[in-house]
Design a protein around this motif. Structure first.
Motif, mmCIF file in Angstrom:
data_model
loop_
_atom_site.group_PDB
_atom_site.id
_atom_site.type_symbol
_atom_site.label_atom_id
_atom_site.label_comp_id
_atom_site.label_asym_id
_atom_site.label_seq_id
_atom_site.Cartn_x
_atom_site.Cartn_y
_atom_site.Cartn_z
ATOM 1 N N HIS A 63 6.671 22.454 -26.342
ATOM 2 C CA HIS A 63 6.052 22.301 -27.665
ATOM 3 C C HIS A 63 4.530 22.444 -27.592
ATOM 4 C CE1 HIS A 63 9.550 21.080 -30.049
ATOM 5 N NE2 HIS A 63 9.960 20.385 -29.016
ATOM 6 N N GLY A 64 4.011 22.841 -26.443
ATOM 7 C CA GLY A 64 2.574 23.022 -26.307
ATOM 8 C C GLY A 64 1.801 21.733 -26.104
ATOM 9 N N LYS A 65 2.511 20.650 -25.761
ATOM 10 C CA LYS A 65 1.866 19.358 -25.502
ATOM 11 C C LYS A 65 1.968 19.032 -24.010
ATOM 12 C CE LYS A 65 2.000 18.882 -30.086
ATOM 13 N NZ LYS A 65 0.833 19.122 -30.955
ATOM 14 N N VAL A 66 1.289 17.950 -23.614
ATOM 15 C CA VAL A 66 1.342 17.491 -22.227
ATOM 16 C C VAL A 66 1.582 15.983 -22.201
ATOM 17 C CG1 VAL A 66 -0.125 19.346 -21.349
ATOM 18 C CG2 VAL A 66 -1.167 17.199 -22.128
ATOM 19 N N ILE A 67 1.862 15.467 -21.005
ATOM 20 C CA ILE A 67 2.023 14.024 -20.790
ATOM 21 C C ILE A 67 0.870 13.584 -19.884
ATOM 22 C CG2 ILE A 67 3.530 12.198 -19.911
ATOM 23 C CD1 ILE A 67 5.907 14.123 -20.399
ATOM 24 N N PRO A 68 -0.241 13.133 -20.456
ATOM 25 C CA PRO A 68 -1.432 12.872 -19.633
ATOM 26 C C PRO A 68 -1.466 11.518 -18.968
ATOM 27 C CG PRO A 68 -1.939 12.509 -21.946
ATOM 28 C CD PRO A 68 -0.511 12.989 -21.901
ATOM 29 N N MET A 69 -0.800 10.503 -19.581
ATOM 30 C CA MET A 69 -0.990 9.114 -19.189
ATOM 31 C C MET A 69 0.338 8.407 -19.005
ATOM 32 S SD MET A 69 -3.861 8.295 -22.124
ATOM 33 C CE MET A 69 -3.891 6.523 -21.813
ATOM 34 N N MET A 70 0.378 7.514 -18.030
ATOM 35 C CA MET A 70 1.552 6.681 -17.783
ATOM 36 C C MET A 70 1.175 5.216 -17.982
ATOM 37 S SD MET A 70 4.719 6.314 -16.896
ATOM 38 C CE MET A 70 5.120 7.952 -16.249
ATOM 39 N N CYS A 71 1.973 4.506 -18.761
ATOM 40 C CA CYS A 71 1.746 3.094 -19.016
ATOM 41 C C CYS A 71 2.754 2.287 -18.198
ATOM 42 C CB CYS A 71 1.922 2.808 -20.508
ATOM 43 S SG CYS A 71 1.537 1.124 -20.991
ATOM 44 N N CYS A 72 2.273 1.419 -17.313
ATOM 45 C CA CYS A 72 3.150 0.569 -16.506
ATOM 46 C C CYS A 72 2.422 -0.734 -16.195
ATOM 47 C CB CYS A 72 3.598 1.285 -15.229
ATOM 48 S SG CYS A 72 2.313 2.170 -14.345
ATOM 49 N N SER A 73 3.159 -1.708 -15.683
ATOM 50 C CA SER A 73 2.627 -3.073 -15.594
ATOM 51 C C SER A 73 2.920 -3.729 -14.245
ATOM 52 C CB SER A 73 3.227 -3.923 -16.717
ATOM 53 O OG SER A 73 2.952 -3.362 -17.980
ATOM 54 N N PRO A 74 2.151 -3.407 -13.212
ATOM 55 C CA PRO A 74 2.335 -4.111 -11.941
ATOM 56 C C PRO A 74 1.793 -5.533 -12.020
ATOM 57 C CG PRO A 74 0.416 -2.687 -11.833
ATOM 58 C CD PRO A 74 1.066 -2.412 -13.161
ATOM 59 N N ASP A 75 2.390 -6.412 -11.259
ATOM 60 C CA ASP A 75 1.979 -7.816 -11.202
ATOM 61 C C ASP A 75 1.436 -8.089 -9.807
ATOM 62 O OD1 ASP A 75 1.627 -10.518 -11.355
ATOM 63 O OD2 ASP A 75 3.721 -11.008 -11.790
ATOM 64 N N PHE A 76 0.115 -7.950 -9.653
ATOM 65 C CA PHE A 76 -0.517 -7.993 -8.337
ATOM 66 C C PHE A 76 -1.080 -9.370 -7.967
ATOM 67 C CE2 PHE A 76 -1.557 -3.182 -8.705
ATOM 68 C CZ PHE A 76 -0.366 -2.852 -8.086
ATOM 69 N N THR A 77 -0.862 -10.374 -8.799
ATOM 70 C CA THR A 77 -1.473 -11.676 -8.516
ATOM 71 C C THR A 77 -0.453 -12.728 -8.072
ATOM 72 O OG1 THR A 77 -1.296 -12.267 -10.863
ATOM 73 C CG2 THR A 77 -3.394 -11.313 -10.114
ATOM 74 N N HIS A 78 0.745 -12.284 -7.729
ATOM 75 C CA HIS A 78 1.763 -13.237 -7.259
ATOM 76 C C HIS A 78 1.325 -13.809 -5.902
ATOM 77 C CE1 HIS A 78 5.655 -14.861 -6.053
ATOM 78 N NE2 HIS A 78 6.056 -14.722 -7.305
ATOM 79 N N PRO A 79 1.531 -15.099 -5.669
ATOM 80 C CA PRO A 79 1.068 -15.695 -4.409
ATOM 81 C C PRO A 79 1.815 -15.225 -3.170
ATOM 82 C CG PRO A 79 2.332 -17.293 -5.700
ATOM 83 C CD PRO A 79 2.108 -16.110 -6.583
ATOM 84 N N ASP A 80 3.023 -14.693 -3.347
ATOM 85 C CA ASP A 80 3.835 -14.273 -2.209
ATOM 86 C C ASP A 80 3.507 -12.838 -1.807
ATOM 87 O OD1 ASP A 80 6.225 -14.683 -0.378
ATOM 88 O OD2 ASP A 80 6.862 -12.906 -1.508
ATOM 89 N N ALA A 81 3.134 -12.650 -0.539
ATOM 90 C CA ALA A 81 2.739 -11.322 -0.066
ATOM 91 C C ALA A 81 3.882 -10.322 -0.149
ATOM 92 C CB ALA A 81 2.226 -11.407 1.372
ATOM 93 N N GLY A 111 -2.280 -8.604 -13.096
ATOM 94 C CA GLY A 111 -1.111 -9.431 -12.838
ATOM 95 C C GLY A 111 -1.146 -10.631 -13.770
ATOM 96 N N GLN A 112 -0.276 -11.576 -13.535
ATOM 97 C CA GLN A 112 -0.175 -12.729 -14.420
ATOM 98 C C GLN A 112 -1.204 -13.816 -14.069
ATOM 99 O OE1 GLN A 112 3.831 -14.020 -15.660
ATOM 100 N NE2 GLN A 112 4.649 -12.502 -14.224
ATOM 101 N N ARG A 113 -1.672 -14.489 -15.116
ATOM 102 C CA ARG A 113 -2.654 -15.556 -14.938
ATOM 103 C C ARG A 113 -1.922 -16.869 -14.650
ATOM 104 N NH1 ARG A 113 -5.757 -15.185 -19.697
ATOM 105 N NH2 ARG A 113 -4.769 -16.985 -20.673
ATOM 106 N N ARG A 114 -1.455 -16.981 -13.429
ATOM 107 C CA ARG A 114 -0.706 -18.171 -13.029
ATOM 108 C C ARG A 114 -1.642 -19.374 -12.954
ATOM 109 N NH1 ARG A 114 1.497 -13.653 -10.758
ATOM 110 N NH2 ARG A 114 3.758 -13.482 -11.004
ATOM 111 N N PRO A 115 -1.179 -20.535 -13.427
ATOM 112 C CA PRO A 115 -2.078 -21.702 -13.552
ATOM 113 C C PRO A 115 -2.735 -22.125 -12.242
ATOM 114 C CG PRO A 115 -0.012 -22.084 -14.729
ATOM 115 C CD PRO A 115 0.181 -20.819 -13.949
ATOM 116 N N GLU A 116 -2.053 -21.928 -11.133
ATOM 117 C CA GLU A 116 -2.600 -22.403 -9.855
ATOM 118 C C GLU A 116 -3.585 -21.417 -9.232
ATOM 119 O OE1 GLU A 116 1.065 -19.934 -8.868
ATOM 120 O OE2 GLU A 116 0.424 -21.343 -10.434
ATOM 121 N N LEU A 117 -3.789 -20.279 -9.870
ATOM 122 C CA LEU A 117 -4.583 -19.204 -9.283
ATOM 123 C C LEU A 117 -6.053 -19.356 -9.655
ATOM 124 C CD1 LEU A 117 -4.000 -16.550 -7.648
ATOM 125 C CD2 LEU A 117 -3.956 -15.371 -9.848
#
Length: 294
Positions: A63-81, A111-117
């Motif tokens: 259709h002459g369009k493109v897909i420029p951007m991807m929306c996703c939600s990683p959670d990088f603030t979890h305390p467990d490595a 990531g999520q704003r966990r209370p203990e962080l």
């Protein structure tokens, strides 16, 4: 001149949860708009099957369009490595997804704003995880974009870097040419802060933007500022609206973006009241873009 895309804000439940809309149906609706591209979401149900990725890209590009951007939600603030390693692996798959679709920008979050962080610990964890993904993104020609976000639909806690000072600390910490900001003016209201102040602080790092608007369902902006119950209170007071008719000052926003030489993608998060509303938002943004980037 920036390019214009649209995101299926009104159809997320149908595309991601109950399957009552097919991705191809969204494509056929969106390509009728006066836009250049379609922002994608990693959580579309049909994206679980990798064989669909090239098929959707072809359908959009036919259709002459493109897909420029991807929306996703990683959670990088979890305390467990171990949990964080799994989130890094998911982010790399989303980078692959973006690359397969022909895109150039893939969202990350803190990531999520966990209370203990603590603030310092959260910034460190998020920055370390983003930096772990950057070489992978660079190899595929993908820029990672962090959004001043409120809260993923499936998270227990709001965004760790929701507040301006924390967001700016994280952005300042990650200095890489393949990392930038996806600016969303409406999300700043959800933090009880001024979207123009945030923009001025990060405008030289903005590479993409979410265009949306909010209006107050009750009370005044001063009431919003006085809220003490946290983000949940802001959400009840604010609602999505047609772009150009809400709280955001698009003349001020585009003046600042023009000043710093912005020429990236602007993706519309609108249309919750139907495609007619989305068409009016497209028309508003086209007029503004033509004025500021003639």
């Amino acid at each position: 001149m920036p390019h214009l895309a649209a995101f299926p804000k009104a159809f997320m439940q149908a595309l991601c949860k109950d399957g009552t809309m097919r991705v191809s149906e969204w494509i056929e609706l969106a390509v009728r708009l006066d836009i250049d591209g379609l922002e994608w979401y990693a959580g579309f149900l049909e994206m679980a099957d990798e064989s669909n990725w090239p098929r959707f890209r072809r359908q959009v590009e036919d259709h002459g369009k493109v897909i420029p951007m991807m929306c996703c939600s990683p959670d990088f603030t979890h305390p467990d490595a171990g949990f964080r390693e799994k989130e890094i692996a998911k982010q790399k798959r989303w980078i692959d997804m973006t690359h397969a679709l022909g895109g150039s920008y893939c969202r990350v979050l803190s990531g999520q704003r966990r209370p203990e962080l603590s603030i310092e610990e959260g910034v460190r964890l998020a920055a370390d995880c983003i930096e772990a993904c950057l070489p992978y993104a660079r190899e595929r020609g993908i820029t990672l974009i962090i959004e001043n976000h409120y809260k993923d639909d499936f998270w227990e806690y709001p965004e760790f870097a929701q507040k301006m000072d924390v967001f700016c600390r994280l952005v300042d910490r990650v200095r890489d040419p393949n990392f930038g900001v996806n600016y969303d003016p409406s999300n700043t209201y959800l933090a009880g802060e001024d979207p123009l102040e945030l923009l001025r602080r990060v405008s030289d790092r903005v590479v993409t933007m979410h265009a949306s608007d909010r209006y107050l369902k009750e009370g005044t902006i001063e009431d919003l500022r006085r809220e003490e119950s946290g983000s949940a209170g802001y959400v009840k007071r604010l609602s999505h609206g047609e772009i150009g008719k809400g709280l955001n000052d698009y003349d001020a926003i585009f003046t600042e973006l023009k000043r710093v030489g912005f020429d990236g993608w602007i993706s519309i998060e609108d249309g919750v009241d139907g495609m007619d509303q989305l068409e009016r938002s497209v028309a508003f943004l086209r007029r503004k873009m033509a004025h500021y980037w003639p």
